[in-house]
Design an enzyme around this catalytic site. Structure first.
Site, short mmCIF file in Angstrom:
data_model
loop_
_atom_site.label_atom_id
_atom_site.label_comp_id
_atom_site.label_asym_id
_atom_site.label_seq_id
_atom_site.Cartn_x
_atom_site.Cartn_y
_atom_site.Cartn_z
N PRO A 9 0.75 -1.24 0.07
CA PRO A 9 0.11 -0.09 0.05
C PRO A 9 0.94 1.33 -0.03
O PRO A 9 1.83 1.43 0.68
CB PRO A 9 -0.75 -0.19 1.54
CG PRO A 9 -0.21 -1.20 2.14
CD PRO A 9 0.55 -2.31 1.23
N ASN A 10 0.47 2.34 -0.87
CA ASN A 10 1.03 3.58 -0.76
C ASN A 10 2.25 3.65 -1.50
O ASN A 10 2.70 4.70 -1.82
CB ASN A 10 1.01 4.24 0.60
CG ASN A 10 -0.43 4.35 1.28
OD1 ASN A 10 -1.17 5.01 0.54
ND2 ASN A 10 -0.46 3.88 2.53
N ARG A 17 4.49 11.00 -2.60
CA ARG A 17 4.47 10.77 -1.26
C ARG A 17 5.70 11.18 -0.33
O ARG A 17 6.92 10.47 -0.55
CB ARG A 17 4.34 9.19 -1.08
CG ARG A 17 4.05 8.60 0.19
CD ARG A 17 3.81 7.20 0.34
NE ARG A 17 3.93 6.67 1.59
CZ ARG A 17 4.09 5.39 2.06
NH1 ARG A 17 4.65 4.60 1.11
NH2 ARG A 17 3.82 5.06 3.53
N TYR A 22 10.86 9.23 1.02
CA TYR A 22 10.70 8.17 0.08
C TYR A 22 11.36 8.23 -1.20
O TYR A 22 11.42 7.44 -2.28
CB TYR A 22 9.25 7.66 -0.34
CG TYR A 22 8.82 7.01 1.22
CD1 TYR A 22 9.15 5.80 1.65
CD2 TYR A 22 7.95 7.61 1.67
CE1 TYR A 22 8.70 5.48 2.75
CE2 TYR A 22 7.05 7.28 2.77
CZ TYR A 22 7.56 6.00 3.42
OH TYR A 22 7.12 5.37 4.54
N ASN A 72 8.37 -5.22 -0.83
CA ASN A 72 8.36 -4.37 0.17
C ASN A 72 6.62 -4.18 0.65
O ASN A 72 5.80 -3.67 -0.49
CB ASN A 72 8.47 -2.93 -0.63
CG ASN A 72 8.60 -1.89 0.23
OD1 ASN A 72 7.71 -1.97 1.53
ND2 ASN A 72 8.94 -0.74 -0.15
N HIS A 78 4.07 -4.34 9.24
CA HIS A 78 4.00 -4.20 10.64
C HIS A 78 3.03 -4.84 11.47
O HIS A 78 2.95 -5.19 12.48
CB HIS A 78 3.94 -2.70 10.92
CG HIS A 78 4.80 -2.00 10.23
ND1 HIS A 78 6.51 -2.08 10.34
CD2 HIS A 78 4.69 -1.14 9.35
CE1 HIS A 78 6.90 -1.25 9.49
NE2 HIS A 78 6.04 -0.54 8.81
N ASP A 85 1.62 -15.49 6.51
CA ASP A 85 1.37 -17.03 6.28
C ASP A 85 1.60 -17.20 4.77
O ASP A 85 2.04 -18.13 4.28
CB ASP A 85 0.02 -17.06 6.44
CG ASP A 85 -0.12 -17.15 8.25
OD1 ASP A 85 0.49 -17.54 8.80
OD2 ASP A 85 -1.33 -17.28 8.60
N GLU A 96 12.86 -9.00 1.77
CA GLU A 96 12.20 -8.22 2.51
C GLU A 96 12.83 -6.78 2.21
O GLU A 96 14.01 -6.72 2.43
CB GLU A 96 11.83 -8.33 3.79
CG GLU A 96 11.05 -7.00 4.44
CD GLU A 96 10.81 -7.10 5.96
OE1 GLU A 96 11.22 -8.36 6.48
OE2 GLU A 96 10.22 -6.40 6.52
C1 DQA Z 1 8.21 1.40 4.02
C2 DQA Z 1 8.10 1.46 5.50
C3 DQA Z 1 6.74 1.16 5.95
O1 DQA Z 1 6.94 1.52 7.65
C4 DQA Z 1 5.77 2.24 5.41
O2 DQA Z 1 4.56 2.01 5.81
C5 DQA Z 1 5.88 2.15 3.90
C6 DQA Z 1 7.02 1.97 3.23
C7 DQA Z 1 9.32 1.53 3.25
O3 DQA Z 1 9.65 1.26 2.05
O4 DQA Z 1 10.23 2.31 3.86
O5 DQA Z 1 4.69 2.32 3.31
O6 DQA Z 1 7.96 -0.12 3.78
#
Ligand code: DQA
Length: 147
Positions: A9-10, A17, A22, A72, A78, A85, A96
């Site tokens: 997400p996002n 963002r 980022y 990612n 979290h 799973d 990761e």
């Molecule tokens: C993230 C870190 C996460 O805590 C956050 O919610 C993200 C991006 C990162 O790439 O740094 O959406 O996974």
């Protein structure tokens, strides 16, 4: 090698963002760079804001020839035991990745519930984390064909 890059997400908002955290590039731009850096490998990309869609895509990896995963999972990292799973279903190498240094941020980001299902984690190296993850997957595959 057939590698799936899976973003949660996002991460479709990269570039817009919180650029201070980022970066200012979109993930499409980052994907172009990754494809240029690894021209002889198949890099597939999937992003979703929906937990179920991510789980469906992970399950597909059982049959679609995916040989390595770079994941990612954004904020799902979290707290999503369902994604944990789904990752555990897959016996391929899995990395990761986090663009930001999650351990240097808010306390809730210091925990990754998906880490136990991955071979390793890269956090805080920005877009280079994806490159490092792919480089590692390639050397794992190379080693496995040597034996
Ligand atoms: C993230 C870190 C996460 O805590 C956050 O919610 C993200 C991006 C990162 O790439 O740094 O959406 O996974």
């Amino acid at each position: 090698m057939n590698i799936l890059i899976l973003n949660g997400p996002n991460l479709n908002m990269l570039g817009k963002r919180e650029p201070g955290i980022y970066g200012s590039e979109s993930f499409e731009q980052i994907m172009e760079e990754l494809r240029a850096a690894f021209p002889s490998h198949s890099l597939h990309y999937f992003q979703s804001n929906h937990e179920g869609a991510i789980i469906d895509r992970l399950q597909q990896c059982l049959t679609d020839g995916t040989q390595g995963l770079v994941a990612n999972m954004g904020a799902f990292t979290h707290y999503s035991y369902a994604i944990l799973d789904a990752l555990r279903l897959l016996s391929i190498p899995k990395v990761e990745v986090h663009l930001s240094h999650i351990f240097a941020r808010e306390a809730f980001r210091h925990t990754s519930v998906i880490s136990p299902a991955c071979d390793g984690m890269i956090s805080g190296l920005g877009k280079y984390g994806y490159q490092a993850a792919i480089a590692w997957l390639l050397q794992v595959q190379q080693k496995s064909t040597e034996h």
